[in-house]
Every structure is written in C-alpha cells, then in structure tokens.
Scaffold this active site. Structure first.
Site, mmCIF file in Angstrom:
data_model
loop_
_atom_site.group_PDB
_atom_site.id
_atom_site.type_symbol
_atom_site.label_atom_id
_atom_site.label_comp_id
_atom_site.label_asym_id
_atom_site.label_seq_id
_atom_site.Cartn_x
_atom_site.Cartn_y
_atom_site.Cartn_z
ATOM 1 N N CYS A 193 0.849 -1.202 0.000
ATOM 2 C CA CYS A 193 0.000 0.000 0.000
ATOM 3 C C CYS A 193 0.880 1.246 0.000
ATOM 4 O O CYS A 193 1.668 1.471 0.929
ATOM 5 C CB CYS A 193 -0.921 -0.005 1.220
ATOM 6 S SG CYS A 193 -1.828 1.537 1.410
ATOM 7 N N CYS A 234 0.450 3.471 3.091
ATOM 8 C CA CYS A 234 1.104 2.890 4.269
ATOM 9 C C CYS A 234 2.606 3.158 4.212
ATOM 10 O O CYS A 234 3.222 3.468 5.236
ATOM 11 C CB CYS A 234 0.838 1.393 4.362
ATOM 12 S SG CYS A 234 -0.783 0.972 5.046
ATOM 13 N N ASP A 265 -0.711 16.377 -2.171
ATOM 14 C CA ASP A 265 -0.967 15.471 -3.288
ATOM 15 C C ASP A 265 0.098 15.686 -4.375
ATOM 16 O O ASP A 265 0.469 16.818 -4.690
ATOM 17 C CB ASP A 265 -2.375 15.722 -3.853
ATOM 18 C CG ASP A 265 -2.860 14.576 -4.722
ATOM 19 O OD1 ASP A 265 -3.828 13.912 -4.335
ATOM 20 O OD2 ASP A 265 -2.258 14.351 -5.799
ATOM 21 N N GLY A 286 -14.333 6.867 -7.876
ATOM 22 C CA GLY A 286 -13.068 7.383 -8.407
ATOM 23 C C GLY A 286 -11.879 7.160 -7.505
ATOM 24 O O GLY A 286 -10.839 7.807 -7.663
ATOM 25 N N THR A 335 -8.568 5.695 -6.372
ATOM 26 C CA THR A 335 -7.453 5.024 -7.057
ATOM 27 C C THR A 335 -6.425 4.456 -6.086
ATOM 28 O O THR A 335 -5.623 3.610 -6.478
ATOM 29 C CB THR A 335 -6.741 5.975 -8.039
ATOM 30 O OG1 THR A 335 -6.230 7.100 -7.308
ATOM 31 C CG2 THR A 335 -7.693 6.466 -9.121
ATOM 32 N N HIS A 352 -6.390 3.112 0.330
ATOM 33 C CA HIS A 352 -6.099 3.451 1.741
ATOM 34 C C HIS A 352 -6.907 4.717 1.984
ATOM 35 O O HIS A 352 -6.675 5.736 1.311
ATOM 36 C CB HIS A 352 -4.589 3.661 1.927
ATOM 37 C CG HIS A 352 -4.165 4.004 3.328
ATOM 38 N ND1 HIS A 352 -3.152 3.328 3.990
ATOM 39 C CD2 HIS A 352 -4.582 4.979 4.178
ATOM 40 C CE1 HIS A 352 -2.980 3.861 5.194
ATOM 41 N NE2 HIS A 352 -3.830 4.872 5.322
ATOM 42 N N HIS A 390 -8.575 8.051 2.469
ATOM 43 C CA HIS A 390 -7.979 9.395 2.486
ATOM 44 C C HIS A 390 -9.039 10.428 2.168
ATOM 45 O O HIS A 390 -10.010 10.147 1.442
ATOM 46 C CB HIS A 390 -6.816 9.506 1.502
ATOM 47 C CG HIS A 390 -7.153 9.079 0.104
ATOM 48 N ND1 HIS A 390 -7.181 7.752 -0.283
ATOM 49 C CD2 HIS A 390 -7.492 9.787 -1.004
ATOM 50 C CE1 HIS A 390 -7.503 7.675 -1.559
ATOM 51 N NE2 HIS A 390 -7.717 8.898 -2.020
ATOM 52 N N HIS A 446 -9.357 14.276 0.562
ATOM 53 C CA HIS A 446 -8.721 15.375 -0.156
ATOM 54 C C HIS A 446 -9.195 16.676 0.481
ATOM 55 O O HIS A 446 -10.398 16.849 0.747
ATOM 56 C CB HIS A 446 -9.168 15.390 -1.628
ATOM 57 C CG HIS A 446 -8.826 14.153 -2.400
ATOM 58 N ND1 HIS A 446 -7.763 14.083 -3.269
ATOM 59 C CD2 HIS A 446 -9.421 12.930 -2.439
ATOM 60 C CE1 HIS A 446 -7.720 12.884 -3.822
ATOM 61 N NE2 HIS A 446 -8.716 12.161 -3.331
HETATM 62 P P1 5GP Z 1 -8.114 8.982 -5.104
HETATM 63 O O1 5GP Z 1 -8.235 9.060 -6.594
HETATM 64 O O2 5GP Z 1 -7.825 7.565 -4.648
HETATM 65 O O3 5GP Z 1 -9.230 9.620 -4.355
HETATM 66 O O4 5GP Z 1 -6.844 9.874 -4.734
HETATM 67 C C1 5GP Z 1 -5.540 9.399 -4.715
HETATM 68 C C2 5GP Z 1 -4.640 10.608 -4.764
HETATM 69 O O5 5GP Z 1 -3.350 10.208 -4.370
HETATM 70 C C3 5GP Z 1 -4.518 11.244 -6.139
HETATM 71 O O6 5GP Z 1 -4.962 12.598 -6.081
HETATM 72 C C4 5GP Z 1 -3.036 11.118 -6.466
HETATM 73 O O7 5GP Z 1 -2.547 12.261 -7.124
HETATM 74 C C5 5GP Z 1 -2.411 10.942 -5.112
HETATM 75 N N1 5GP Z 1 -1.199 10.141 -5.094
HETATM 76 C C6 5GP Z 1 -1.033 8.925 -5.676
HETATM 77 N N2 5GP Z 1 0.210 8.464 -5.411
HETATM 78 C C7 5GP Z 1 0.816 9.413 -4.643
HETATM 79 C C8 5GP Z 1 2.123 9.498 -4.058
HETATM 80 O O8 5GP Z 1 2.971 8.612 -4.174
HETATM 81 N N3 5GP Z 1 2.389 10.629 -3.351
HETATM 82 C C9 5GP Z 1 1.482 11.621 -3.185
HETATM 83 N N4 5GP Z 1 1.860 12.689 -2.479
HETATM 84 N N5 5GP Z 1 0.244 11.570 -3.729
HETATM 85 C C10 5GP Z 1 -0.072 10.475 -4.451
HETATM 86 ZN ZN ZN Z 2 -2.441 1.432 3.552
#
Ligand code: 5GP
Ligand code: ZN
Length: 114
Positions: free
Chosen positions: A4, A7, A30, A93, A95, A98, A100, A102
C-alpha cells in the site's frame, strides 16, 4: 499492508511533502494537485476505504476532521473556504485503496464535480 503506497508514505518509506502528523494521522501534499492547495489526510492505520469504517476504527475520522480548521488557518484558506472530498470505490473514483480525504483550496471550486 506491504504493497500500500499510503502505508509506505505513513511509515516514511516513500518521501512525501508532510504538512502535519501525529501518532494517528498524516497530512501531506498530493503529488498531482487539482488546486493551489491539495492535501491528503490519512489515518496511519490501513483502512481500505470509507466502506470499511466501523465503530472500532472510526475514532481517527474525528481526529482528521478536528485537524482541518487548524490546517485551514495555518495555510490561510479558512476564510476563503475549501472542499473536503472522499472518493470511495470504483464508481467514486478511488485510485489508492487506503482511506484518504482530499482537502482542496486556493481557487473557486466547481460544483457538481465531473
Ligand atoms: P483517489 O483518486 O484515490 O481519491 O486519490 C488518490 C490521490 O493520491 C490522487 O490525487 C493522487 O494524485 C495521489 N497520489 C497517488 N500516489 C501518490 C504518491 O505517491 N504521493 C502523493 N503525495 N500523492 C499520491
Ligand atoms: Zn495502507
């Protein structure tokens, strides 16, 4: 959770631009910001998504939301406003699996989102 990415970020194994952390939660920027300020707020413990929240693991959610006004004031967007988003599952949406939140700020955000 060996594979992950969040993690690994929480454990300091992958570098990130950390804004705040304590024993339970981590706030970092992000990698692909969608607004001038785009923070990710995560529990350090692995919870895959909002769909796995229970009475046993949900205390950290209050801690995350209690931190938001302080972050907003410190970073100077408390008065202008901001948006808190959680994407859950494929249709939501999500991706990174884990949980989170925003935290987006620094420009006028459109509603509804796409
Ligand atoms: P989701 O689409 O799951 O709601 O948001 C995942 C977010 O994690 C995305 O906005 C993406 O830009 C961010 N993200 C993915 N990998 C990394 C990373 O390795 N470091 C950071 N700082 N953000 C990441
Ligand atoms: Zn995790």
């Amino acid at each position: 959770m060996m594979d992950c990415i969040f993690c690994k970020i929480a454990a300091g194994e992958i570098p990130s631009d950390i804004v705040y952390q304590d024993e339970d939660l981590l706030v970092f920027r992000d990698l692909n910001p969608q607004a001038p300020v785009h923070l990710l707020l995560i529990p350090k413990a692995h919870i895959p998504s909002a769909n796995q929240l229970t009475t046993e693991n949900s205390d950290v959610i209050a801690k995350i939301f209690e931190r938001i006004p302080a972050l907003a004031e410190e970073l100077g967007f408390d008065k202008a406003g901001y948006r808190i988003v959680n994407n859950c599952g494929e249709d939501g949406g999500q991706t990174v699996s884990h949980l989170h939140f925003h935290l987006l700020a620094g420009r006028s955000l459109q509603w509804p989102p796409g």
